[in-house]
Motif scaffolding. Structure first.
Motif, mmCIF file in Angstrom:
data_model
loop_
_atom_site.group_PDB
_atom_site.id
_atom_site.type_symbol
_atom_site.label_atom_id
_atom_site.label_comp_id
_atom_site.label_asym_id
_atom_site.label_seq_id
_atom_site.Cartn_x
_atom_site.Cartn_y
_atom_site.Cartn_z
ATOM 1 N N LEU A 52 0.783 -1.338 0.014
ATOM 2 C CA LEU A 52 -0.099 -0.097 -0.039
ATOM 3 C C LEU A 52 0.845 1.072 0.032
ATOM 4 C CD1 LEU A 52 -2.698 -1.156 2.914
ATOM 5 C CD2 LEU A 52 -2.663 -1.328 0.265
ATOM 6 N N HIS A 57 -3.195 4.052 -2.652
ATOM 7 C CA HIS A 57 -4.021 3.164 -1.953
ATOM 8 C C HIS A 57 -4.569 3.803 -0.704
ATOM 9 C CE1 HIS A 57 -0.943 0.777 -3.881
ATOM 10 N NE2 HIS A 57 -1.788 0.076 -4.264
ATOM 11 N N GLU A 274 -12.959 -3.203 -3.570
ATOM 12 C CA GLU A 274 -12.582 -3.302 -1.979
ATOM 13 C C GLU A 274 -13.474 -3.335 -1.194
ATOM 14 O OE1 GLU A 274 -9.067 -1.022 -0.970
ATOM 15 O OE2 GLU A 274 -9.669 0.495 -2.646
ATOM 16 N N HIS A 334 -4.327 -1.382 -11.499
ATOM 17 C CA HIS A 334 -3.200 -0.141 -11.639
ATOM 18 C C HIS A 334 -2.447 0.047 -12.929
ATOM 19 C CE1 HIS A 334 -2.993 -0.130 -7.268
ATOM 20 N NE2 HIS A 334 -3.146 -1.453 -7.171
ATOM 21 N N VAL B 129 2.224 -2.736 -7.839
ATOM 22 C CA VAL B 129 1.221 -1.586 -7.805
ATOM 23 C C VAL B 129 2.068 -0.372 -8.347
ATOM 24 C CG1 VAL B 129 0.264 -2.605 -5.869
ATOM 25 C CG2 VAL B 129 2.033 -0.905 -5.645
#
Lengths: 338, 338
Positions: A52, A57, A274, A334, B129
């Motif tokens: 993250l 994020h 999510e 992403h 990511v």
């Protein structure tokens, strides 16, 4: 020169990991919620990691350090749950700019530690380094499979019922509210949706219950959105799927918010990500048993939203008037330019 | 407001992880090269993670993507080696700015994959990511211990010989050359020192050999520099140590470079980091056996540099003229202001 931003995330991962040579102990490599490694005869380890990064994020502007820490652990727990596994232990790598208030770091760890404690995950190690300008959190989590069983994305069979836990779309609506793309004057509704985004509940016990007691053919957690994640099951099981618009579970809160904002709740529920709910397939007969045995204490609805069908390519959606048409699959990737 | 930059790395880690509640399966938690988890009766898993961030741990200006990938894996391999363990598998989380050339990502993975292949580590999973502006690489590696033995930092005994593999200081000199803090006109010498920094060789086989065949009491890899890492052994073993300046192994290349640049090779060898050599302690008797059995094919010198001594507080250094004085312990710490 080709830049990584010119590709989608899944293309890039394929490019980087294509033809990886695994050892015989690697039962499942890159491409499912967790990798599976046979650590001793018949004993499988599940392994997952999630990175993250601040301003991709999460943002410190809208989320407390405590909740960022909780969510970092929740993402990994959800990956283990989606294989039907038990979490065992975690490693945390943390990159912090020198200008980070110490309180942010300690609060982040209060969140990490409280989530680990709640789910009996041992936080056994990590790395703490300086980062030039963004907070970076990487969680690696290891788990095991009760009775040696694990559930992949690739096992769905034609005729299987498609089932999802909980409600879909709340998290995506919460994110839009945080980003001020939409507004909600009712503070209770706003807070519920924002909470769904910032403090998702991984479905650990339901995942273990499913793996231990039922012949679930395929499972995934809804992190990329229903369309995207059902798409992963379809691709990896080499099947199509049909879902029924009026069966997709949408919370009353999302419905009311969408009514007031003149938005379509289905758009959030189908493409939003999510929610960290479990999406799985099993035979209709097995589903009947599951429904009668689904523990009330989970306080979690179980919704049959469609069926796997080898005659379909991709995903079809049936509208309330009975019209069936291909769904444009879109999920969060992403890198991909939108 | 206290910022994380106001503290040293080790202080911050202590603040964040103090009083962590481990499960009974956690044999070693935060604070050694690897954590140790008892996965089944008498079977131990080693777990470590390392986060590398662009412009803190590497720069694309001076290191090729291939070597960055190799080194990311080498750091974790070295942690497993320092416990006397076998590496089994790794997870890689990768954060990439959208503007990264695709070739950088693929070359990075060529390095990662080649290092994993050379050391029979299965690369079983990961996460890819988007990162706003820096490349971030996090490697988690899991290993096991042959015959269930693992070597901690805390087991040194008073009277133990202190031994180190290879040469110390080359990596730190290489880093100074890369950063143009110093210069070297001899291109072969320059390249050897730079290579020591960019392409360190983790001591995997020597680590396993030591654990399997000898009663090594304490071991660590020299990543924070001799003074820092011997300091960790002292602290955790609750002992002091004496080292002899003229015994600290310095390569001919480093000596020649230092002679020309009018620098002290000992400064590099004592405080420089990232040599990834093994530093360990064992009884003088055991050392005699080890010396006679140390495999020639390792092509790796083994040097007895001093002894553990309960009468000393911290580390003393004995200069060639026989004068013994306390060493000012300094090692690389993230965050700490210099």
């Amino acid at each position: 020169m080709v830049l990584v931003g010119d590709r989608g995330e899944f293309d890039l991962i394929k490019l980087l990991t294509d033809g990886l040579s695994y050892t015989p102990q690697t039962i499942v490599g890159v491409g499912d919620d967790c990798a599976v490694y046979e650590i001793s005869k018949g004993k499988y380890l599940l392994a997952t990691c999630d990175m993250l990064i601040e301003d991709v994020h999460f943002t410190r502007k809208t989320a407390s350090a405590f909740l960022i820490g909780c969510k970092a652990i929740a993402c990994s727990l959800s990956d283990i749950a989606a294989m039907g596994g038990h979490p065992l232990f975690a490693l945390i790598s943390l990159g912090l700019p020198e200008t980070t208030p110490e309180e942010f770091a300690t609060d982040l760890y209060v969140g990490i530690r409280s989530m680990c404690r709640d789910h009996q995950v041992a936080l056994i190690g990590g790395d703490t380094v300086r980062s030039p300008d963004k907070v970076v959190i990487d969680v690696s989590m290891l788990g095991d499979c009760p009775k040696g069983k694990f559930i992949l994305r690739s096992g769905a069979k034609s005729g299987d019922a498609i089932v999802v836990t909980g409600y879909l779309g709340d998290s995506a609506a919460g994110l839009d509210l945080l980003n001020k793309k939409v507004s909600e004057s009712d503070s209770e509704r706003r807070s519920e949706l924002v909470q769904a985004h910032l403090a998702p509940e991984p479905r650990c016990q339901p995942g273990i219950f499913l793996a231990e007691n039922f012949d679930v053919h395929a499972m995934i957690d809804v992190s990329d959105g229903l369309a995207g994640d059902l798409g992963h099951i379809c691709e990896q099981s080499k099947l199509g799927a049909r879902i029924h618009a009026d069966k997709i579970p949408v919370s009353d809160t999302l419905k009311e918010f969408c009514r007031a904002a003149r938005l379509d709740p289905l758009a959030y529920a189908v493409t939003g990500g999510e929610d960290y709910e479990l999406l799985f397939t099993l035979s209709p007969k097995e589903l009947a048993c599951l429904k009668s045995e689904w523990p009330e204490e989970f306080e979690l609805p179980l919704t049959h939203i469609g069926e796997m069908d080898k005659a379909i390519k991709g995903i079809n959606i049936v509208s309330p008037d009975g019209r069936e048409q291909p769904l444009q699959v879109r999920s969060y990737e992403h890198f991909k330019k939108r």
